[in-house]
Design an enzyme around this catalytic site. Sequence first.
Site, PDB file in Angstrom:
ATOM      1  N   ASP A   1      -5.182 -41.921  18.652  1.00 33.54           N
ATOM      2  CA  ASP A   1      -4.262 -42.879  19.382  1.00 33.54           C
ATOM      3  C   ASP A   1      -3.733 -43.807  18.910  1.00 33.54           C
ATOM      4  OD1 ASP A   1      -3.748 -45.037  21.748  1.00 33.54           O
ATOM      5  OD2 ASP A   1      -6.006 -46.120  21.435  1.00 33.54           O
TER       6      ASP A   1
ATOM      7  N   ASN B   1      -0.306 -54.479  18.599  1.00 29.91           N
ATOM      8  CA  ASN B   1      -0.840 -54.141  17.692  1.00 29.91           C
ATOM      9  C   ASN B   1       0.398 -54.338  16.431  1.00 29.91           C
ATOM     10  OD1 ASN B   1      -3.536 -56.008  17.336  1.00 29.91           O
ATOM     11  ND2 ASN B   1      -3.393 -53.429  19.106  1.00 29.91           N
TER      12      ASN B   1
ATOM     13  N   ARG C   1      -9.936 -66.414  36.212  1.00 25.87           N
ATOM     14  CA  ARG C   1     -10.247 -67.000  36.570  1.00 25.87           C
ATOM     15  C   ARG C   1      -9.270 -68.151  37.629  1.00 25.87           C
ATOM     16  NH1 ARG C   1     -10.286 -66.246  31.118  1.00 25.87           N
ATOM     17  NH2 ARG C   1      -7.987 -68.375  30.865  1.00 25.87           N
TER      18      ARG C   1
ATOM     19  N   GLY D   1      -9.135 -44.217  24.229  1.00 27.79           N
ATOM     20  CA  GLY D   1      -8.151 -44.147  24.268  1.00 27.79           C
ATOM     21  C   GLY D   1      -6.855 -44.761  24.662  1.00 27.79           C
TER      22      GLY D   1
ATOM     23  N   TRP E   1      -3.838 -54.497  30.759  1.00 28.34           N
ATOM     24  CA  TRP E   1      -4.786 -53.360  31.134  1.00 28.34           C
ATOM     25  C   TRP E   1      -5.530 -53.510  32.662  1.00 28.34           C
ATOM     26  CZ3 TRP E   1      -4.076 -48.870  29.922  1.00 28.34           C
ATOM     27  CH2 TRP E   1      -5.326 -47.983  30.464  1.00 28.34           C
TER      28      TRP E   1
ATOM     29  N   LYS F   1      -8.232 -48.467  15.390  1.00 31.16           N
ATOM     30  CA  LYS F   1      -7.459 -48.245  14.937  1.00 31.16           C
ATOM     31  C   LYS F   1      -6.276 -49.412  15.344  1.00 31.16           C
ATOM     32  CE  LYS F   1      -5.609 -49.026  19.603  1.00 31.16           C
ATOM     33  NZ  LYS F   1      -4.498 -48.721  20.735  1.00 31.16           N
TER      34      LYS F   1
ATOM     35  N   SER G   1       3.312 -51.005  21.863  1.00 30.52           N
ATOM     36  CA  SER G   1       1.905 -51.665  21.069  1.00 30.52           C
ATOM     37  C   SER G   1       1.961 -52.987  20.662  1.00 30.52           C
ATOM     38  CB  SER G   1       1.516 -50.767  19.939  1.00 30.52           C
ATOM     39  OG  SER G   1       0.677 -50.726  19.094  1.00 30.52           O
TER      40      SER G   1
ATOM     41  N   LYS H   1     -11.294 -52.543  23.122  1.00 27.24           N
ATOM     42  CA  LYS H   1     -11.567 -52.222  21.581  1.00 27.24           C
ATOM     43  C   LYS H   1     -11.464 -53.175  20.374  1.00 27.24           C
ATOM     44  CE  LYS H   1      -8.417 -48.132  23.841  1.00 27.24           C
ATOM     45  NZ  LYS H   1      -6.950 -47.666  23.319  1.00 27.24           N
TER      46      LYS H   1
END
Length: 319
Positions: free
Chosen positions: A237, A249, A31, A130, A11, A185, A247, A101
């Site tokens: 979302d 998760n 890093r 979002g 991201w 979420k 996704s 998040k």
Amino acid sequence: MKISVIGCGRWGTFIAWYLDRLGHDVALYGREDSSRFQRLAAERKNDYLALTESVKLTSCLEEAAKADTVIVSIGSQQLDGLMKQLAGMGIRKKDIVLCMKGIEVKTGRRLSEIVKDNLDPSNRVAVWIGPGHVQEFTRGIPNCMVIDSEDASLKEHLADEFAGDLIRFYYGEDLLGNEIGAAAKNVIGIAAGMLDGHDLTTLKGALMSRGTREIARLIEAMGGNPLSAYGLCHLGDYEATVFSPHSQNRRFGEAFVRGEKYDKLAEGYYTVQALVNFGRQYGVELPICETVYAILFEGAEPHVRIDVLFKRQRKAELR
């Protein structure tokens, strides 16, 4: 704008790519010992995109902290450590934008609270949250996202400067609700993956309607606007979290119940611990969060707990 992005994962690297594409002066920090940063330094690309030469790569945090706007995209549990490093540099009058998040498990602090607890009050903080996946944005597929802050002028400024053909921004009006909704979420995403892992995808409709109501109750009990759960931070979302093959998760939840290894970051793993604590602290029933927590941390048998969850005592639909 002169912008630094801290965090060279999927991201963070996309954010640098996107803001450079809009014409901003962008530096991306990672890093020196990070394999992701080393690949970017050697090839100027990752598995999702290639960076132009105009994006500066740096492994010097002090250099990154010189930008007027500092965007942070790292694991939520590492944010306090980063903020302590920045505080030690005495940074002032910066705009800190959190493109991440989560909730700090050991303290229950929202991410904006971690920033404010560590940095000089002359620094302003906003969240960028979002739906959206790097894989889709880089293919030219647009989406809508939210920027929220307690400083109205900051969120309006950022929404105007960051808007482009790929992302349309809305202003948030409930920082607490948007942060809790965005973090939660990911827990619903893990639950969705558990349904997929047990071939119970048809139950996702019930999961989505009940999950949104569950988190709305929690946001309200914590002092936020319950309607935030129905906006882009949470319900908006769900498509990207509950259904998408991208996704992390959802994929983690599916792999967990199937006994498969999954080594990518799933923020919901940490967030569910904080949400269960919030539920007990504020006296809010969180059956989905409790179910995910029991499966992940208490050794509960997934199929049994999921069955119990969807056979709970009948109640009016929206209670």
